[in-house]
Design a protein around this motif. Structure first.
Motif, short mmCIF file in Angstrom:
data_model
loop_
_atom_site.label_atom_id
_atom_site.label_comp_id
_atom_site.label_asym_id
_atom_site.label_seq_id
_atom_site.Cartn_x
_atom_site.Cartn_y
_atom_site.Cartn_z
N ILE A 1 43.56 110.78 11.32
CA ILE A 1 42.32 111.34 11.86
C ILE A 1 41.17 110.42 11.50
CG2 ILE A 1 40.72 113.29 11.82
CD1 ILE A 1 43.09 115.09 11.10
N VAL A 2 40.40 110.01 12.51
CA VAL A 2 39.29 109.08 12.31
C VAL A 2 37.98 109.76 12.74
CG1 VAL A 2 38.33 106.83 12.94
CG2 VAL A 2 40.82 107.13 12.79
N PRO A 3 36.95 109.77 11.89
CA PRO A 3 35.65 110.33 12.30
C PRO A 3 35.06 109.52 13.46
CG PRO A 3 35.74 110.00 9.91
CD PRO A 3 36.93 109.30 10.49
N ALA A 4 34.42 110.21 14.39
CA ALA A 4 33.84 109.53 15.56
C ALA A 4 32.64 110.33 16.05
CB ALA A 4 34.88 109.38 16.66
N ASP B 1 21.94 113.96 22.21
CA ASP B 1 23.04 113.73 23.16
C ASP B 1 24.29 113.16 22.50
OD1 ASP B 1 21.65 111.41 22.61
OD2 ASP B 1 22.11 110.49 24.54
N THR B 2 24.31 113.07 21.17
CA THR B 2 25.53 112.67 20.47
C THR B 2 25.91 113.77 19.48
OG1 THR B 2 24.31 111.52 18.71
CG2 THR B 2 24.99 110.22 20.62
N TYR B 3 27.20 113.93 19.25
CA TYR B 3 27.68 114.96 18.34
C TYR B 3 28.96 114.46 17.67
CZ TYR B 3 30.46 115.96 22.52
OH TYR B 3 31.27 115.84 23.60
N GLU B 4 29.26 115.03 16.52
CA GLU B 4 30.39 114.55 15.73
C GLU B 4 31.71 114.98 16.37
OE1 GLU B 4 29.89 115.74 11.70
OE2 GLU B 4 28.29 114.30 11.32
N ARG B 5 32.64 114.03 16.40
CA ARG B 5 33.96 114.28 16.95
C ARG B 5 35.01 113.70 16.01
NH1 ARG B 5 34.40 114.43 23.32
NH2 ARG B 5 35.40 116.34 22.69
N GLU B 6 36.26 113.93 16.34
CA GLU B 6 37.37 113.39 15.55
C GLU B 6 38.39 112.77 16.50
OE1 GLU B 6 37.43 116.33 11.67
OE2 GLU B 6 38.38 117.03 13.53
N LEU B 7 38.91 111.62 16.10
CA LEU B 7 39.94 110.92 16.88
C LEU B 7 41.26 111.02 16.14
CD1 LEU B 7 41.02 108.90 19.04
CD2 LEU B 7 40.15 107.06 17.57
N VAL C 1 38.54 115.20 19.89
CA VAL C 1 38.14 116.61 19.91
C VAL C 1 36.88 116.79 19.07
CG1 VAL C 1 40.45 117.54 20.31
CG2 VAL C 1 39.69 117.08 17.97
N ASN C 2 36.28 117.97 19.19
CA ASN C 2 35.11 118.28 18.38
C ASN C 2 35.50 118.35 16.90
OD1 ASN C 2 33.46 118.46 20.64
ND2 ASN C 2 33.74 120.67 20.85
N GLU C 3 34.53 118.08 16.05
CA GLU C 3 34.78 118.06 14.61
C GLU C 3 35.37 119.40 14.15
OE1 GLU C 3 32.34 116.91 10.54
OE2 GLU C 3 31.31 117.94 12.17
N GLY C 4 36.40 119.33 13.32
CA GLY C 4 37.01 120.52 12.77
C GLY C 4 38.28 120.96 13.47
N ARG C 5 38.59 120.39 14.64
CA ARG C 5 39.79 120.80 15.39
C ARG C 5 40.98 119.89 15.17
NH1 ARG C 5 39.52 121.55 21.33
NH2 ARG C 5 41.10 123.15 20.94
N ALA C 6 40.73 118.69 14.68
CA ALA C 6 41.80 117.70 14.58
C ALA C 6 42.93 118.14 13.65
CB ALA C 6 41.24 116.36 14.12
N GLY C 7 42.56 118.72 12.51
CA GLY C 7 43.58 119.15 11.56
C GLY C 7 44.54 120.17 12.15
N LYS C 8 43.99 121.11 12.90
CA LYS C 8 44.83 122.15 13.52
C LYS C 8 45.76 121.55 14.56
CE LYS C 8 44.46 126.68 15.75
NZ LYS C 8 43.53 127.72 16.26
N ILE C 9 45.25 120.61 15.35
CA ILE C 9 46.08 119.98 16.38
C ILE C 9 47.19 119.15 15.75
CG2 ILE C 9 46.06 118.25 18.23
CD1 ILE C 9 43.24 119.22 18.93
N LEU C 10 46.86 118.42 14.69
CA LEU C 10 47.86 117.59 14.02
C LEU C 10 48.92 118.45 13.36
CD1 LEU C 10 48.60 114.69 13.60
CD2 LEU C 10 47.16 114.64 11.55
N PRO D 1 36.40 122.47 30.04
CA PRO D 1 35.40 121.48 29.62
C PRO D 1 35.11 121.54 28.12
CG PRO D 1 34.71 122.65 31.60
CD PRO D 1 35.92 123.36 31.10
N ASN D 2 34.86 120.37 27.55
CA ASN D 2 34.45 120.23 26.15
C ASN D 2 35.52 120.64 25.14
OD1 ASN D 2 31.83 119.41 27.01
ND2 ASN D 2 31.27 121.56 27.26
N LYS D 3 36.76 120.72 25.57
CA LYS D 3 37.84 121.02 24.63
C LYS D 3 38.48 119.74 24.07
CE LYS D 3 37.83 125.50 24.66
NZ LYS D 3 37.55 126.29 23.43
N GLY D 4 38.19 118.61 24.71
CA GLY D 4 38.73 117.34 24.23
C GLY D 4 39.44 116.57 25.32
#
Length: 282
Positions: A38-41, A56-62, A16-25, A88-91
């Motif tokens: 959670i791994v930075p990607a 064309d690259t942006y920070e995401r979280e795994l 997912v986009n950076e900042g959303r991983a904590g909420k999902i977890l 689209p673009n939600k993960g």
């Protein structure tokens, strides 16, 4: 020494986009999942103009979650709906069958349902408890020393056919999951070569990928700087693709980056159980 293995262990991965991983977890924990990592990607965008501008690259979280298959079938459709992976673009989200897991606590949902997700306890383990035989081993063999992870607890078999609310059946193909079979193509190369990997994959039909920063530790790769060992930095590229073009993508990366040369990198693939969030694929 007693060891219990989680039957039908799964790994859920969510990008997912950076900042959303904590909420999902946190939501996954509310649904009974014990935890995750959670791994930075970095993600990629297939856009010529953005690529020309180096945007064309942006920070995401795994997010990586280990659980039973029953929990994966129960939790993934809920996360798909609540976090709108259909847009689209939600993960993207996928799951993978694992050989075995040690140290993974059953989810609260399974505990509340009175289900013991472990295989029968095994005593008199071999000297190295870290070695777990694959599913092909004989669970009754005296010299195996470990239960067969593929043996399914009868209670869990019943639990897998329903959610915690037994009136609602769990479908074989979870709601929202993409029907087309997919595979994960993973390439590990020297830092800076991830773009070349993604470009080669695009020529074979890939629509993008996720990049994770890593370090190498293969024999002969470590160099010395001021008498201090320095391990070379690596890029790990994750590409989720339909199995129909999996071999084409592997061949394109292999040829483009000369993977057959020592130290050029490695490629491996594995089948994916369920996929959510990929668009333009039925």
């Amino acid at each position: 020494m007693k060891i219990r293995l989680l039957t039908i262990p799964m790994r859920i991965c969510i990008v997912v986009n950076e900042g959303r991983a904590g909420k999902i977890l946190r939501r996954a924990r509310e649904l009974g999942i014990r935890g995750g990592t959670i791994v930075p990607a970095f993600g990629t965008v297939r856009n010529r103009i953005l690529r020309y501008l180096a945007l064309d690259t942006y920070e995401r979280e795994l997010i990586i979650i280990l659980c039973s298959q029953a929990d994966a079938l129960r939790v993934m459709p809920i996360l798909y709906k609540e976090f709108r992976f259909n847009r689209p673009n939600k993960g993207i989200m996928w799951s993978q069958r694992l050989g075995s897991i040690l140290g993974c606590v059953p989810s609260q949902a399974m505990v509340d349902a009175g289900v013991d997700p472990g295989t029968p306890a095994v005593t008199d383990m071999a000297a190295d408890p870290g070695i777990v035989h694959p599913s092909g081993s004989n669970p009754t063999s005296a010299d195996s020393g470990v239960a067969n992870p593929a043996s399914i607890n009868e209670e869990e078999r019943k639990f897998m056919s329903s959610t915690v609310n037994e009136a609602t059946p769990v479908p074989i193909q979870p709601e929202g999951a993409i029907k087309t079979p997919h595979a994960m193509v993973i390439t590990i190369v020297d830092r800076g070569k991830a773009d070349a990997v993604l470009e080669a994959a695009r020529t074979a039909g890939s629509t993008g990928g996720t990049i994770i920063r890593a370090r190498g530790s293969a024999t002969g790769e470590t160099v010395t700087l001021f008498n201090l060992p320095v391990e070379p930095e690596k890029d790990t590229v994750l590409i989720l693709a339909p199995t129909a073009i999996e071999k084409k993508i592997v061949a394109a990366i292999y040829q483009s980056l000369s993977i057959d040369q020592p130290g050029a990198g490695i490629i491996f693939t594995y089948p994916v159980a369920s996929v959510y969030g990929l668009h333009g694929i039925d």
